[in-house]
Design a protein around this motif. Structure first.
Motif, short mmCIF file in Angstrom:
data_model
loop_
_atom_site.label_atom_id
_atom_site.label_comp_id
_atom_site.label_asym_id
_atom_site.label_seq_id
_atom_site.Cartn_x
_atom_site.Cartn_y
_atom_site.Cartn_z
N GLU A 60 0.83 -1.21 0.00
CA GLU A 60 0.00 0.00 0.00
C GLU A 60 0.86 1.25 0.00
OE1 GLU A 60 -2.62 -0.27 3.29
OE2 GLU A 60 -3.86 -1.85 2.41
N VAL A 61 1.94 1.23 0.77
CA VAL A 61 2.86 2.37 0.78
C VAL A 61 3.51 2.53 -0.59
CG1 VAL A 61 4.95 3.32 1.82
CG2 VAL A 61 3.26 2.14 3.25
N LEU A 62 3.94 1.43 -1.15
CA LEU A 62 4.60 1.47 -2.46
C LEU A 62 3.66 2.02 -3.52
CD1 LEU A 62 7.39 0.49 -3.69
CD2 LEU A 62 6.11 -1.48 -4.52
N SER A 63 2.42 1.57 -3.50
CA SER A 63 1.44 2.04 -4.50
C SER A 63 1.17 3.53 -4.32
CB SER A 63 0.14 1.24 -4.36
OG SER A 63 0.36 -0.13 -4.59
N MET A 64 1.06 3.99 -3.07
CA MET A 64 0.82 5.41 -2.84
C MET A 64 1.99 6.26 -3.33
SD MET A 64 -0.08 7.41 0.72
CE MET A 64 1.60 7.26 1.33
N LEU A 65 3.21 5.82 -3.07
CA LEU A 65 4.38 6.58 -3.51
C LEU A 65 4.49 6.62 -5.03
CD1 LEU A 65 7.06 5.33 -0.94
CD2 LEU A 65 5.80 7.49 -0.90
N LEU A 66 4.14 5.51 -5.69
CA LEU A 66 4.28 5.43 -7.14
C LEU A 66 3.12 6.09 -7.88
CD1 LEU A 66 5.63 1.79 -7.51
CD2 LEU A 66 6.92 3.91 -7.76
N ASP A 67 1.95 6.09 -7.27
CA ASP A 67 0.76 6.62 -7.95
C ASP A 67 0.46 8.06 -7.54
OD1 ASP A 67 0.51 4.14 -9.15
OD2 ASP A 67 -0.93 3.39 -7.66
N GLN A 68 0.39 8.29 -6.23
CA GLN A 68 -0.03 9.59 -5.74
C GLN A 68 1.11 10.61 -5.75
OE1 GLN A 68 -2.14 9.29 -2.06
NE2 GLN A 68 -2.25 11.51 -1.72
N PHE A 69 2.31 10.15 -5.47
CA PHE A 69 3.45 11.06 -5.39
C PHE A 69 4.52 10.71 -6.43
CE2 PHE A 69 1.80 10.72 -0.96
CZ PHE A 69 1.25 12.00 -0.88
N PHE A 70 4.06 10.35 -7.62
CA PHE A 70 5.00 9.90 -8.65
C PHE A 70 5.95 11.02 -9.10
CE2 PHE A 70 1.28 11.51 -10.77
CZ PHE A 70 1.77 12.23 -11.86
N LEU A 71 5.53 12.29 -8.90
CA LEU A 71 6.40 13.40 -9.30
C LEU A 71 7.63 13.51 -8.41
CD1 LEU A 71 3.74 16.16 -10.07
CD2 LEU A 71 5.03 14.77 -11.72
N TYR A 72 7.57 12.94 -7.20
CA TYR A 72 8.66 13.10 -6.24
C TYR A 72 9.42 11.78 -6.00
CZ TYR A 72 5.54 17.02 -5.34
OH TYR A 72 4.71 18.11 -5.49
N THR A 73 9.07 10.73 -6.75
CA THR A 73 9.73 9.44 -6.55
C THR A 73 10.40 8.99 -7.84
OG1 THR A 73 7.65 8.29 -7.09
CG2 THR A 73 8.14 8.66 -4.76
N ASN A 74 11.46 8.22 -7.68
CA ASN A 74 12.20 7.66 -8.81
C ASN A 74 12.16 6.14 -8.69
OD1 ASN A 74 13.95 7.01 -10.86
ND2 ASN A 74 15.79 7.78 -9.84
N THR A 75 11.52 5.50 -9.66
CA THR A 75 11.38 4.04 -9.59
C THR A 75 12.72 3.32 -9.66
OG1 THR A 75 11.02 3.99 -11.98
CG2 THR A 75 9.06 4.05 -10.57
N ASP A 76 13.72 3.97 -10.22
CA ASP A 76 15.05 3.36 -10.34
C ASP A 76 16.06 4.04 -9.41
OD1 ASP A 76 14.32 1.48 -12.32
OD2 ASP A 76 14.42 3.03 -13.85
N ALA A 77 15.60 4.48 -8.25
CA ALA A 77 16.51 5.08 -7.27
C ALA A 77 17.57 4.09 -6.84
CB ALA A 77 15.71 5.56 -6.05
N LEU A 78 18.78 4.56 -6.59
CA LEU A 78 19.91 3.70 -6.25
C LEU A 78 20.32 3.91 -4.81
CD1 LEU A 78 22.11 4.22 -9.45
CD2 LEU A 78 20.42 2.43 -9.02
N ASN A 79 20.64 2.81 -4.12
CA ASN A 79 21.19 2.92 -2.78
C ASN A 79 22.72 2.95 -2.87
OD1 ASN A 79 21.93 0.29 -3.34
ND2 ASN A 79 20.53 -0.64 -1.85
N ARG A 80 23.40 2.74 -1.78
CA ARG A 80 24.86 2.83 -1.78
C ARG A 80 25.50 1.82 -2.74
NH1 ARG A 80 28.96 4.82 1.30
NH2 ARG A 80 27.48 5.84 2.68
N TYR A 81 24.87 0.67 -2.92
CA TYR A 81 25.43 -0.39 -3.77
C TYR A 81 24.79 -0.40 -5.16
CZ TYR A 81 26.80 -1.81 0.89
OH TYR A 81 27.31 -1.81 2.17
N LYS A 82 24.16 0.72 -5.52
CA LYS A 82 23.50 0.87 -6.82
C LYS A 82 22.44 -0.20 -7.07
CE LYS A 82 27.22 3.38 -9.15
NZ LYS A 82 28.08 3.48 -10.34
#
Length: 460
Positions: A60-82
């Motif tokens: 549910e959190v993932l869907s909200m971030l990707l749908d409702q706040f898609f302008l502020y999220t990057n689906t291919d965001a990288l952590n320290r190990y890419k």
């Protein structure tokens, strides 16, 4: 004296706690107050909110971030190990998150900075066959199939040269091994590059000691005598790590297993039910080979197929059934298209396996129906007809009642030892137009030998 947390650090900590706990109201309030909070990362690993939601399976959190706040999220965001959120979801087995990220446009061909692995590597390494299949399905319809090619993606290698099949075999995930092989993974792929020798998935399976993975790889044509960079064959690897049962199956001096035929692999529209029946018959045939090999050792391999008694009980429920008129042992479970003739799965495999083609120089010939000699276009699962169903039976498909077969079974034990594979091997060198007739002639000879000599006569 200790340092107090800044307002931004407290906000960052509150966001990640809310993501882990699935607190949608808290996340929504924080993002609406300050949208840049979604750009924060946590701790040493530099995990974003999407990474944490994928890791903990907070759909549910993932869907909200990707749908409702898609302008502020990057689906291919990288952590320290890419590593991307898709990689994190795949390694943790969160299928719903994997599908949602792919649906939202996550790129499946990103490589991490640890060992150069993709989401396909992670799904195979951690044994999540459902996530593995989801990524493979997406690869068939994504731009990756057009740019890279689907076959190249399935056999993609990491920095050490290992493909997803290598990793699944090393960890002993037989279901993942089967899924990859079924989607075009190369059973003899090597970790060596530029023509240098390397380890194959069979070497990895021998080191891990997984009998199931070894069975799968051998059934798909893995080479038992292909050496690695140190000149060792899989048999030597199994002996080194004291996997005696695996070593017995990998011994080059033992009988070769039956291999999934190239003709059937090339049938892209092969009926799924027929394919399942053929795979089961292949497994049963190879299990008989394994029993003969392991009888010489102290090891015993658990059988994955139903017991003989169970099969006989299920067969006896149908009072009037069609027996395969090639082996006279099994029910007709496979129907040949377009002619409609029926035979058992074991004989169908023997028909395609009796002549091993050269993979490099020759194209496998399309097998022909042993009754009418027409080319086999496809195979489907045949329906088992009981006595209450009326159906016209052609002369080439005789209908034999179970009672009459049982009565004849008592007078001859030679038929009982006649296997489907042995039948085709004996008639493979003869002219193709007399297959069915010569089968009947061979059967008559066996009956004559049985009556003349001894009831214990057995033909292998």
């Amino acid at each position: 004296m200790g340092q107090r947390m800044s307002c931004r650090e407290r906000s960052e900590s509150a966001l990640f706690v809310a993501v882990e706990n699935g607190d949608l109201q808290m996340i929504e309030a924080m993002v609406e107050a300050d949208p840049t909070v979604l750009g924060m990362t946590s701790g040493y690993g530099k995990q974003s909110a999407l990474h944490l939601a994928a890791a903990y399976g907070q759909m549910e959190v993932l869907s909200m971030l990707l749908d409702q706040f898609f302008l502020y999220t990057n689906t291919d965001a990288l952590n320290r190990y890419k590593q991307t959120p898709l990689m994190v979801a795949a390694m943790n087995g969160k299928l719903s998150c994997v599908k949602k990220l792919i649906e939202s446009g996550a790129f499946i061909l990103n490589f991490d900075s640890l060992q150069g692995r993709t989401c396909l590597h992670y799904a195979a390494y951690y044994g999540h066959s459902d996530c593995l299949q989801a990524v493979l399905t997406a690869a068939q319809t994504s731009p990756v199939a057009n740019t890279w090619g689907f076959s190249r993606f399935v056999n993609i290698r990491d920095e050490s040269g290992a493909t997803p099949l290598h990793l699944a075999a090393r960890q002993g995930w037989s279901e993942c091994v089967h899924t990859l092989l079924d989607n075009g993974a190369l059973a003899c792929s090597s970790t060596g590059g530029n023509g240098y020798p390397g380890s194959t998935p069979l070497h990895f399976a021998a080191r891990g000691g997984s009998l199931e993975c070894i069975r799968e790889l051998l059934a798909w044509g893995a080479d038992r005598v292909q050496p690695d960079a140190f000149g060792r064959i899989p048999y030597a690897i199994a002996l080194k790590y004291k996997h005696q049962a695996c070593a017995a199956l990998l011994n080059p001096s033992s009988a070769e297993p039956l291999v999934w035929p190239l003709q059937l692999r090339n049938m892209t529209d092969l009926n799924p039910e027929a394919k399942e029946l053929l795979e089961k018959a292949l497994m049963e045939t190879n299990e008989e080979r394994e029993k003969a090999i392991l009888n010489e050792t102290i090891c015993s391999v658990p059988s994955t197929s139903p017991s003989d008694a169970e099969v006989n009980d299920n067969t006896s429920e149908a009072s009037d059934v069609e027996l395969c008129c090639i082996c006279f042992e099994n029910l007709c479970t496979i129907e040949i298209k377009p002619c409609g003739h029926q035979m058992c799965a074991h004989c169908t495999l023997a028909l395609c396996c009796h002549k091993k083609p050269d993979i490099i120089t020759a194209v496998p010939e399309v097998p022909a129906c042993p009754f009418c000699r027409c080319s086999i276009a496809n195979l489907v699962a045949a329906r088992i007809i009981n006595s209450a169903t009326e159906l016209d039976i052609s002369p080439s498909k005789p209908r034999i009642s179970r009672k009459s077969w049982n009565s004849s079974e008592g007078s001859s034990s030679s038929f009982k030892g006649l296997s489907a594979v042995g039948s085709f091997v004996k008639i493979a060198g003869r002219s193709s137009g007399r297959v069915a007739a010569e089968c009947n002639e061979a059967s008559d000879k066996l009956l004559h030998m049985d009556a003349r000599d001894s009831p214990s006569c057995h033909v292998s």
